[in-house]
Design a protein around this motif. Structure first.
Motif, PDB file in Angstrom:
ATOM      1  N   GLY A 137       0.786  -1.235   0.000  1.00 28.97           N
ATOM      2  CA  GLY A 137       0.000   0.000   0.000  1.00 28.97           C
ATOM      3  C   GLY A 137       0.813   1.279   0.000  1.00 28.97           C
ATOM      4  O   GLY A 137       0.249   2.371   0.058  1.00 28.97           O
ATOM      5  N   LYS A 138       2.129   1.153  -0.086  1.00 24.94           N
ATOM      6  CA  LYS A 138       2.993   2.341  -0.048  1.00 24.94           C
ATOM      7  C   LYS A 138       3.690   2.533  -1.388  1.00 24.94           C
ATOM      8  O   LYS A 138       4.173   1.565  -1.988  1.00 24.94           O
ATOM      9  N   PRO A 139       3.796   3.784  -1.859  1.00 17.75           N
ATOM     10  CA  PRO A 139       4.519   4.028  -3.106  1.00 17.75           C
ATOM     11  C   PRO A 139       6.016   3.829  -2.920  1.00 17.75           C
ATOM     12  O   PRO A 139       6.587   4.209  -1.901  1.00 17.75           O
ATOM     13  N   VAL A 140       6.628   3.199  -3.911  1.00 23.18           N
ATOM     14  CA  VAL A 140       8.068   2.974  -3.913  1.00 23.18           C
ATOM     15  C   VAL A 140       8.597   3.427  -5.272  1.00 23.18           C
ATOM     16  O   VAL A 140       8.162   2.923  -6.310  1.00 23.18           O
ATOM     17  N   LYS A 141       9.530   4.375  -5.258  1.00 24.73           N
ATOM     18  CA  LYS A 141      10.097   4.890  -6.498  1.00 24.73           C
ATOM     19  C   LYS A 141      11.016   3.846  -7.122  1.00 24.73           C
ATOM     20  O   LYS A 141      11.825   3.220  -6.433  1.00 24.73           O
ATOM     21  N   VAL A 142      10.872   3.673  -8.435  1.00 21.81           N
ATOM     22  CA  VAL A 142      11.737   2.766  -9.184  1.00 21.81           C
ATOM     23  C   VAL A 142      12.908   3.582  -9.719  1.00 21.81           C
ATOM     24  O   VAL A 142      12.714   4.491 -10.530  1.00 21.81           O
ATOM     25  N   LEU A 143      14.099   3.291  -9.245  1.00 19.81           N
ATOM     26  CA  LEU A 143      15.286   4.023  -9.681  1.00 19.81           C
ATOM     27  C   LEU A 143      15.790   3.519 -11.023  1.00 19.81           C
ATOM     28  O   LEU A 143      16.320   4.280 -11.827  1.00 19.81           O
ATOM     29  N   ASN A 144      15.631   2.220 -11.249  1.00 19.75           N
ATOM     30  CA  ASN A 144      16.101   1.599 -12.485  1.00 19.75           C
ATOM     31  C   ASN A 144      15.346   0.287 -12.659  1.00 19.75           C
ATOM     32  O   ASN A 144      15.104  -0.422 -11.673  1.00 19.75           O
ATOM     33  N   ALA A 145      14.975  -0.043 -13.882  1.00 15.17           N
ATOM     34  CA  ALA A 145      14.312  -1.321 -14.157  1.00 15.17           C
ATOM     35  C   ALA A 145      14.701  -1.785 -15.556  1.00 15.17           C
ATOM     36  O   ALA A 145      14.792  -0.977 -16.482  1.00 15.17           O
ATOM     37  N   ARG A 146      14.936  -3.078 -15.669  1.00 17.14           N
ATOM     38  CA  ARG A 146      15.286  -3.648 -16.972  1.00 17.14           C
ATOM     39  C   ARG A 146      14.721  -5.062 -17.065  1.00 17.14           C
ATOM     40  O   ARG A 146      14.501  -5.729 -16.042  1.00 17.14           O
ATOM     41  N   VAL A 147      14.512  -5.508 -18.278  1.00 14.75           N
ATOM     42  CA  VAL A 147      14.027  -6.863 -18.519  1.00 14.75           C
ATOM     43  C   VAL A 147      15.214  -7.814 -18.499  1.00 14.75           C
ATOM     44  O   VAL A 147      16.273  -7.516 -19.067  1.00 14.75           O
ATOM     45  N   HIS A 148      15.031  -8.937 -17.834  1.00 12.80           N
ATOM     46  CA  HIS A 148      16.059  -9.974 -17.770  1.00 12.80           C
ATOM     47  C   HIS A 148      15.360 -11.331 -17.764  1.00 12.80           C
ATOM     48  O   HIS A 148      14.714 -11.691 -16.774  1.00 12.80           O
ATOM     49  N   LYS A 149      15.445 -12.061 -18.879  1.00 12.11           N
ATOM     50  CA  LYS A 149      14.849 -13.398 -18.992  1.00 12.11           C
ATOM     51  C   LYS A 149      13.366 -13.408 -18.587  1.00 12.11           C
ATOM     52  O   LYS A 149      12.947 -14.174 -17.722  1.00 12.11           O
ATOM     53  N   ASN A 150      12.557 -12.575 -19.194  1.00 10.71           N
ATOM     54  CA  ASN A 150      11.111 -12.484 -18.962  1.00 10.71           C
ATOM     55  C   ASN A 150      10.732 -12.001 -17.566  1.00 10.71           C
ATOM     56  O   ASN A 150       9.575 -12.085 -17.165  1.00 10.71           O
ATOM     57  N   SER A 151      11.690 -11.526 -16.806  1.00  9.36           N
ATOM     58  CA  SER A 151      11.429 -10.936 -15.499  1.00  9.36           C
ATOM     59  C   SER A 151      11.911  -9.491 -15.537  1.00  9.36           C
ATOM     60  O   SER A 151      12.506  -9.047 -16.511  1.00  9.36           O
ATOM     61  N   VAL A 152      11.654  -8.773 -14.456  1.00  6.25           N
ATOM     62  CA  VAL A 152      12.135  -7.404 -14.329  1.00  6.25           C
ATOM     63  C   VAL A 152      13.117  -7.355 -13.174  1.00  6.25           C
ATOM     64  O   VAL A 152      12.828  -7.843 -12.080  1.00  6.25           O
ATOM     65  N   ILE A 153      14.276  -6.783 -13.432  1.00  6.66           N
ATOM     66  CA  ILE A 153      15.250  -6.531 -12.377  1.00  6.66           C
ATOM     67  C   ILE A 153      15.116  -5.047 -12.051  1.00  6.66           C
ATOM     68  O   ILE A 153      15.283  -4.189 -12.928  1.00  6.66           O
ATOM     69  N   ALA A 154      14.771  -4.740 -10.800  1.00  5.46           N
ATOM     70  CA  ALA A 154      14.502  -3.355 -10.427  1.00  5.46           C
ATOM     71  C   ALA A 154      15.317  -2.933  -9.217  1.00  5.46           C
ATOM     72  O   ALA A 154      15.507  -3.704  -8.275  1.00  5.46           O
ATOM     73  N   GLN A 155      15.776  -1.701  -9.276  1.00  2.00           N
ATOM     74  CA  GLN A 155      16.416  -1.050  -8.134  1.00  2.00           C
ATOM     75  C   GLN A 155      15.365  -0.106  -7.553  1.00  2.00           C
ATOM     76  O   GLN A 155      14.904   0.794  -8.240  1.00  2.00           O
ATOM     77  N   LEU A 156      14.966  -0.348  -6.323  1.00  2.00           N
ATOM     78  CA  LEU A 156      13.925   0.446  -5.684  1.00  2.00           C
ATOM     79  C   LEU A 156      14.536   1.406  -4.674  1.00  2.00           C
ATOM     80  O   LEU A 156      15.513   1.068  -4.008  1.00  2.00           O
ATOM     81  N   GLU A 157      13.946   2.582  -4.576  1.00  4.65           N
ATOM     82  CA  GLU A 157      14.432   3.579  -3.629  1.00  4.65           C
ATOM     83  C   GLU A 157      14.376   3.023  -2.206  1.00  4.65           C
ATOM     84  O   GLU A 157      13.398   2.391  -1.813  1.00  4.65           O
ATOM     85  N   GLY A 158      15.444   3.225  -1.447  1.00  3.01           N
ATOM     86  CA  GLY A 158      15.495   2.763  -0.068  1.00  3.01           C
ATOM     87  C   GLY A 158      15.959   1.331   0.091  1.00  3.01           C
ATOM     88  O   GLY A 158      16.049   0.816   1.199  1.00  3.01           O
TER      89      GLY A 158
END
Length: 161
Positions: free
Chosen positions: A43-64
């Motif tokens: 229920g809390k917003p989380v900023k996505v600093l970086n996201a990329r596709v990797h083998k049909n998944s998403v690799i994401a760097q989230l703030e904090g």
């Protein structure tokens, strides 16, 4: 009632040691999930600093989240998007919006209600509950019209369905 947030995936693991997380998307493609600058977790917003596709998944760097230990705390969490942040192409819809719609045949006779959508392979299958359960492959041969605003899905059945 249309919910303002939609489930869009699940964090299934960490990736590397810098706190990146691996998200399995519940969308048509992982690319769709990469377009969002904010995701919602618990229920809390989380900023996505970086996201990329990797083998049909998403690799994401989230703030904090800057180390593997913090990332581990997010494992198995469901990730949401805000409906109004999504730009859907004309004529497309969210699957969540068709669950519960009436399913009618070519003559407008109600067959039941769409209760579930199965994805056993590349092709989705609609589960219709009425006098009996009907499984309908979600392909143009059988799905003639999907009218979210009108509250119905028009289908063509063949013998044996």
């Amino acid at each position: 009632m249309i919910h303002p947030y939609l489930e869009c995936g699940q964090i299934v693991n960490t990736h590397g040691i810098r706190g990146e997380v691996k998200i399995v998307p519940w969308a048509d493609s992982a690319d769709f999930l990469c377009q969002f600058s904010t995701l919602y977790i618990d229920g809390k917003p989380v900023k996505v600093l970086n996201a990329r596709v990797h083998k049909n998944s998403v690799i994401a760097q989230l703030e904090g989240v800057s180390d593997v230990n913090t990332a581990m705390l997010l494992k198995n969490k469901v990730v949401y998007i805000r409906r109004e942040d999504a730009n859907l192409p004309e004529g497309t819809f969210f699957l969540a919006d068709i669950i519960g719609l009436d399913v009618v045949d070519e003559n407008g006779v109600k067959l039941g209600t769409l209760k579930d959508i199965l994805s056993p392979s590349r092709q989705q299958v609609y589960v219709v509950e009425g006098e009996r359960q009907i499984l309908i492959p979600a392909v143009p041969e059988f799905i003639l019209e999907t009218n979210v605003d009108g509250g119905y899905i028009k289908v063509r059945l063949i013998e044996g369905m």
